[in-house]
Design a protein around this motif. Structure first.
Motif, PDB file in Angstrom:
ATOM      1  N   ARG A 155       0.720  -1.227  -0.073  1.00 60.49           N
ATOM      2  CA  ARG A 155       0.123   0.002   0.130  1.00 60.49           C
ATOM      3  C   ARG A 155       0.845   1.257  -0.243  1.00 60.49           C
ATOM      4  NH1 ARG A 155      -5.511   1.167   2.453  1.00 60.49           N
ATOM      5  NH2 ARG A 155      -5.658   3.594   2.424  1.00 60.49           N
ATOM      6  N   PHE A 162      -6.845   4.784  -2.321  1.00 62.51           N
ATOM      7  CA  PHE A 162      -7.705   3.738  -2.014  1.00 62.51           C
ATOM      8  C   PHE A 162      -9.051   4.446  -1.503  1.00 62.51           C
ATOM      9  CE2 PHE A 162      -3.439   2.283  -1.794  1.00 62.51           C
ATOM     10  CZ  PHE A 162      -3.458   0.735  -2.203  1.00 62.51           C
ATOM     11  N   ASN A 166     -10.739   0.246   1.259  1.00 64.42           N
ATOM     12  CA  ASN A 166      -9.356  -0.150   1.179  1.00 64.42           C
ATOM     13  C   ASN A 166      -9.334  -0.663  -0.333  1.00 64.42           C
ATOM     14  OD1 ASN A 166      -8.011   0.771   3.400  1.00 64.42           O
ATOM     15  ND2 ASN A 166      -9.193  -0.903   4.160  1.00 64.42           N
TER      16      ASN A 166
END
Length: 122
Positions: free
Chosen positions: A83, A93, A97
Motif C-alpha cells: 500500500r 484507496f 481499501n
C-alpha cells in the motif's frame, strides 16, 4: 533475453516480464497477468511474485486482487508495504481499501511489445 524475447522463457520469467510493463500509478490483477501470460492461473502469478528475492526490478506492488484490494501477506507487513509503495505512485484507496480500476487500472501491454515477446492480446 534472446532474439525471441520472452516467447520461450520459463513461466516465472514470462510473468515478471509482463508485470514489468505495468507503469507507475497503475495496477493489474493477478488474473489479468495470468490471462496475458497464458498457461497459468492467478494463484500461480501470486506464487511467482511471492518468490521474488531482494534486488529485483519487478514492480510486484502493482498487482492486486480482482476486488481491487491488496491480498494479505506476511502477517500484514507485506500488505502495508505494498500500500505504501502504491500510494507513493499516486494510487489512492477508497473507504473499503479498494483501488478504482477505472482510474488506476492498467489496460495491458503495448501491442508491439506483446507481439515481439510472444504474448497474444485478446
Amino acid at each position: 533475453m534472446t532474439d525471441e524475447g520472452l516467447r520461450h522463457a520459463p513461466l516465472y520469467e514470462r510473468i515478471y516480464g509482463v508485470v514489468r510493463q505495468i507503469p507507475p500509478g497503475q495496477v493489474a490483477t493477478y488474473g489479468q497477468i495470468a490471462q496475458l501470460v497464458g498457461g497459468c492461473s492467478a494463484q500461480m502469478v501470486g506464487f511467482a511474485l511471492a518468490a521474488l528475492g531482494s534486488g529485483h526490478d519487478v514492480p510486484w506492488q502493482r498487482v492486486i486482487n480482482r476486488q481491487g484490494k491488496i491480498s494479505l501477506r506476511d502477517g500484514g507487513v507485506g500488505s502495508a508495504r505494498q500500500r505504501q509503495l502504491l500510494e507513493a505512485e499516486g494510487v489512492t484507496f477508497d473507504a473499503d481499501n479498494a483501488i478504482d480500476f477505472d482510474k488506476f487500472g492498467w489496460p495491458g501491454p503495448d501491442w508491439f511489445w506483446a507481439q515481439e515477446n510472444g504474448f497474444f492480446l485478446r
